[in-house]
Scaffold this active site. Structure first.
Site, PDB file in Angstrom:
ATOM      1  CG  HIS A   8       7.152   1.981  -2.231  1.00  0.00           C
ATOM      2  ND1 HIS A   8       7.925   3.320  -2.180  1.00  0.00           N
ATOM      3  CD2 HIS A   8       8.162   1.772  -1.055  1.00  0.00           C
ATOM      4  CE1 HIS A   8       8.783   4.346  -1.018  1.00  0.00           C
ATOM      5  NE2 HIS A   8       8.796   3.374  -0.302  1.00  0.00           N
ATOM      6  CB  SER A  30     -19.495  -7.518 -16.575  1.00  0.00           C
ATOM      7  OG  SER A  30     -19.532  -7.031 -17.728  1.00  0.00           O
TER       8      SER A  30
END
Length: 463
Positions: free
Chosen positions: A162, A283
């Site tokens: 999970h 970026s």
């Protein structure tokens, strides 16, 4: 003169084909990739015709010389395409006529339809891609995972369920898990190869061959395992494409989950690994960024491959039996799927072989609450039923949290014995991550011996 006279099917037509219809109908811009398979199929098919007495030895020799010359042109990227070349079959036959004369080239298609020709080409093409490209690339990926797992066997990390910290495992156990997925893909691909390697050649348009050609001879000459026993099925079956593309979607599902794990692990918040510059980008605005674009594309391109499969299934589902033009829509999604899968294997191999592991951060992420199951197991070894020990261990975790302690190892023996009197001084030996993983030494577990056995087993399956 009608342009129909230049087409394989033009004799029945007197009108011109609409230019847009010609473009809409043409498949040469993408099915040219099958040129080797097409030439190989024609070479063996004409040998079958000669065996029937429909070609002389001299004619067969000229045909084979012409086919060899056409292959050289394709290999050298010097094959000249003509506007009326509808597909790879018509292009090759047209060029053969130019090289050896139409009288001889016109005999090549005797008894053969493009219906059995194209699916023969497809089966040869798929077989060659599997053998020459997919098998080696996938094996290389598994071998890199195994090599890395063997070299970093002593690195511990949190295992997650999970996306929550669950139990300590070995980094090599994680690597072995994906090596196992990909080895299953490798074996599954072999099963698909066996089914697709059947010959449809000699089935004609749908009803069979009018001259009694030896289909077993054709199959053997082309390296097929067997002959498809029903001519209707031979020309219309595309299950081998669906199955191969489904295999591609399953592999991409595995590689997508693999990529997602690594994307998480290389974030600053985790810092477990660092990708090499070779598989990262930056970026355009933020100079500090190092983005895991290789992994994000692995994840993203899985959706593309899923779309290839579902799109073709939609084309296939409603058509009547035998050949329909809808089946021309098999090639673009198939080619895209296979190319994307191959490139994804190579990128994943590069990523895993060049990344850097931050052992210290992995081990620093281990917390004592991850040993709560080990605490329950401690009482099991004293004869307490597991369901009871599970509840007791949970109470210990809750007590430590309520007292503001950093972990269950900070509770005193007195505090433990208030929860359950069966706790003894030896319980503190439980709080050791290395011992925790080593206890899990059953087949498939995360103990060193178990992981090494997994890796040895994977090696044997690849061989």
């Amino acid at each position: 003169m009608s342009d129909g006279t230049q087409k394989l099917w033009g004799g029945r037509f007197t009108g011109e084909t609409d230019p847009l219809m010609h473009l809409y109908n043409a498949s040469l811009p993408y099915d040219y990739k099958m040129y080797k398979a097409d030439l190989e199929g024609t070479k063996v098919y004409t040998a079958g015709l000669q065996k029937l007495g429909l070609l002389t030895e001299t004619e067969l020799a000229k045909i084979h010389e012409g086919l060899a010359e056409i292959k050289k042109e394709w290999d050298a990227d010097k094959f000249v395409r003509h506007p009326n070349d509808e597909d790879i079959h018509t292009a090759n036959e047209r060029r053969l006529g130019e090289l050896i004369g139409r009288d001889i080239a016109g005999k090549v298609h005797t008894g053969r339809s493009r219906n059995d020709q194209v699916v023969t080409d497809l089966r040869i093409y798929c077989r060659d891609i599997v053998n020459d490209t997919l098998f080696p690339a996938l094996k290389g990926l598994v071998e890199v995972l195994i090599k890395r797992a063997e070299g970093e066997i002593d690195v511990l990390m949190p295992g997650y369920t999970h996306l929550q910290r669950a139990q300590p495992i070995r980094w090599s156990h994680w690597l072995s898990s994906y090596a196992t997925y990909f080895t299953e893909d490798y074996k599954r691909l072999g099963q698909i190869l066996h089914r697709l390697n059947q010959s449809p050649l000699g089935a004609g348009a749908l009803a069979g061959h009018p001259y009694g050609i030896d289909r077993e001879f054709l199959a053997e000459g082309l390296g097929f395992n067997s002959v498809i026993g029903n001519s209707l099925v031979a020309v219309s079956d595309r299950d081998f494409i669906v199955e191969l593309m489904f295999w591609g979607t399953l592999f991409m599902n595995h590689i997508s989950r693999f990529a997602e794990d690594l994307i998480i692990y290389c974030t600053a918040e985790f810092g477990f690994i660092q990708l090499s510059d070779a598989y990262s980008t930056g970026s355009s605005l933020m100079p500090q960024k190092k983005n895991a674009d290789s992994l994000e594309l692995l994840r993203g391109k899985s959706g593309r491959v899923f779309g290839d499969l579902t799109g073709f299934l939609m084309s296939l589902k409603g058509i009547p039996s035998t050949y329909d033009k809808d089946m021309q829509e098999d090639k673009e999604p198939l080619f895209d799927c296979l190319t994307t899968v191959e490139h994804s294997m190579l990128i994943a191999t590069g990523v895993i072989s060049t990344l850097t592991v931050n052992k210290e951060k992995m081990e620093a992420a281990l917390t004592m609450d991850m040993l709560a199951t080990d605490l329950a197991d401690y009482l099991v070894r004293k004869g307490v039923p597991f369901r009871e020990t599970h509840h007791i261990s949970g109470e210990c975790v809750a007590t430590a949290e309520r007292l503001g302690l950093s972990g269950i190892d900070k509770l005193t023996l007195e505090q433990y014995q208030k929860i359950d009197s069966r706790f003894g001084q030896d319980l503190f030996e439980t709080f050791n991550f290395e011992q925790s993983v080593e206890r899990r030494d059953a087949t498939g577990g995360t103990a060193k011996s178990a992981v090494l056995k997994q890796l040895d087993n994977l090696k044997s399956q690849l061989n």
